[in-house]
Design a protein around this motif. Structure first.
Motif, PDB file in Angstrom:
ATOM      1  N   ARG A   1       0.848  -1.193   0.000  1.00  0.00           N
ATOM      2  CA  ARG A   1       0.000   0.000   0.000  1.00  0.00           C
ATOM      3  C   ARG A   1       0.881   1.240   0.000  1.00  0.00           C
ATOM      4  NH1 ARG A   1      -3.935  -0.703   4.984  1.00  0.00           N
ATOM      5  NH2 ARG A   1      -4.856   1.215   4.152  1.00  0.00           N
ATOM      6  N   HIS A   2       0.373   2.331  -0.588  1.00  0.00           N
ATOM      7  CA  HIS A   2       1.161   3.565  -0.680  1.00  0.00           C
ATOM      8  C   HIS A   2       1.632   4.030   0.695  1.00  0.00           C
ATOM      9  CE1 HIS A   2       0.501   3.971  -4.913  1.00  0.00           C
ATOM     10  NE2 HIS A   2      -0.824   4.031  -4.793  1.00  0.00           N
ATOM     11  N   ARG A   3       0.773   3.920   1.668  1.00  0.00           N
ATOM     12  CA  ARG A   3       1.125   4.376   3.013  1.00  0.00           C
ATOM     13  C   ARG A   3       2.290   3.575   3.583  1.00  0.00           C
ATOM     14  NH1 ARG A   3      -3.687   4.178   7.124  1.00  0.00           N
ATOM     15  NH2 ARG A   3      -3.496   1.957   6.635  1.00  0.00           N
TER      16      ARG A   3
ATOM     17  N   LEU B   1       6.052   5.037   4.391  1.00  0.00           N
ATOM     18  CA  LEU B   1       6.644   4.964   5.726  1.00  0.00           C
ATOM     19  C   LEU B   1       7.982   4.229   5.707  1.00  0.00           C
ATOM     20  CD1 LEU B   1       3.492   4.200   7.907  1.00  0.00           C
ATOM     21  CD2 LEU B   1       4.813   6.319   7.857  1.00  0.00           C
TER      22      LEU B   1
END
Length: 318
Positions: free
Chosen positions: A9-11, A15
């Motif tokens: 996921r992009h998140r 991170l």
């Protein structure tokens, strides 16, 4: 959701990449060859542990169905008021996380700059000369007590620290001292005594070189602290007695232990609550209105109960 879906996921990618770049940037600019970066990383791990522990405790305390957060947010999303309350709840959680992480992320900044630089040297000397020290981190606390008026003072953890009066000179991180009589003659010279006792280890330590030899200063501090504590090795409070002896002389500590033994309900094997209350040193004001007795008692109290906590994490990774 599968693990692969979650980590791509992009998140999650943001991170991970952001953390990696921050770590590389910190390492590249680290003036202490990775030491400060390691301290910062350890501090962040402590923050993560605190958040995880808080999360698990919250789940255990609120384990009834009505407090299920997923159901609460689902219900709240069905109306505007509920959605607003849900957003407020998220904001409160975010603030809580920031309050946990902010002090952790800057934990390394709580250490004096000299400690970051010289603690590995101090630990190396301790492991070589006093490997069976029960609480070696106390040596870092001792350095702070001896050299730091404040954590940002010029002399703090600084081998160039000097306390000099007409009658006395204290040198470096351990405040190796020589004192003079009124006629200018030497009353005692701790450096000369050390060099005479440990010629092989401290033969190069003289009053003309002491401020330029941090390695020998830390070596001398370990040896002096070790020798003082070993005189009380049979007592449970050997380290406390040793610290009092480092500051004011082991002979004085022994006299105070005898005074304690003669007093009612005083145990001469323990410092705190016992021998500490039977000071036989001068009570005449010396520095800042404090007497030799005040300084000695404050020394042990600060080394064991005030200053040591900040060095625990750093010592374990040095």
């Amino acid at each position: 959701m599968s693990i692969w879906t979650y980590i791509t996921r992009h998140r999650a990618v943001f991170l991970f990449v952001g953390t990696l770049l921050a770590a590389l940037g910190s390492l590249a600019s680290d003036p202490d060859s990775g030491w400060a970066t390691a301290l910062g990383g350890l501090a962040m791990l402590q923050g993560i542990w605190a958040v995880a522990a808080s999360h698990m405790i919250r789940k255990k305390l609120l384990d009834y169905p009505a407090a299920d957060m997923s159901k609460l947010f689902e219900t709240a999303g069905k109306e505007s008021t509920g959605a607003g309350l849900a957003l407020i709840a998220i904001a409160i959680v975010l603030v809580g996380l920031l309050l946990v992480f902010s002090p952790r992320a800057h934990a390394a900044d709580q250490l004096p700059a000299g400690a970051v630089k010289y603690m590995p040297l101090l630990k190396s000397e301790q492991q070589r000369l006093w490997p069976d020290h029960p609480r070696p981190v106390l040596l870092a606390s001792l350095v702070e007590q001896e050299s730091c008026i404040s954590l940002r003072s010029r002399g703090c953890w600084n081998p160039g620290a000097k306390l000099k009066t007409e009658r006395e000179e204290g040198a470096g991180v351990g405040q190796i001292t020589r004192a003079y009589r009124a006629d200018g003659s030497t009353r005692f010279d701790a450096l000369a005594d050390l060099r005479g006792q440990y010629g092989a280890e401290l033969g190069a330590l003289t009053w003309s070189t002491v401020y330029q030899r941090p390695d020998l200063q830390f070596r001398a501090l370990v040896l002096m602290s070790r020798d003082s504590a070993r005189q009380f090795r049979q007592a449970p409070a050997a380290l406390e007695f040793g610290d009092a002896g480092y500051n004011g002389g082991p002979g004085g500590v022994q006299r105070e232990r005898r005074a304690c033994a003669l007093a009612k309900a005083c145990d001469p094997a323990h410092w705190f609550g016992h021998v500490e209350h039977h000071c036989l040193k001068s009570r005449q004001p010396l520095y800042g209105g404090r007497s030799a007795c005040d300084i000695n008692r404050e020394h042990v109290h600060n080394v064991f109960k005030v200053r040591v906590q900040k060095y625990l994490a750093a010592w374990s990774v040095s």
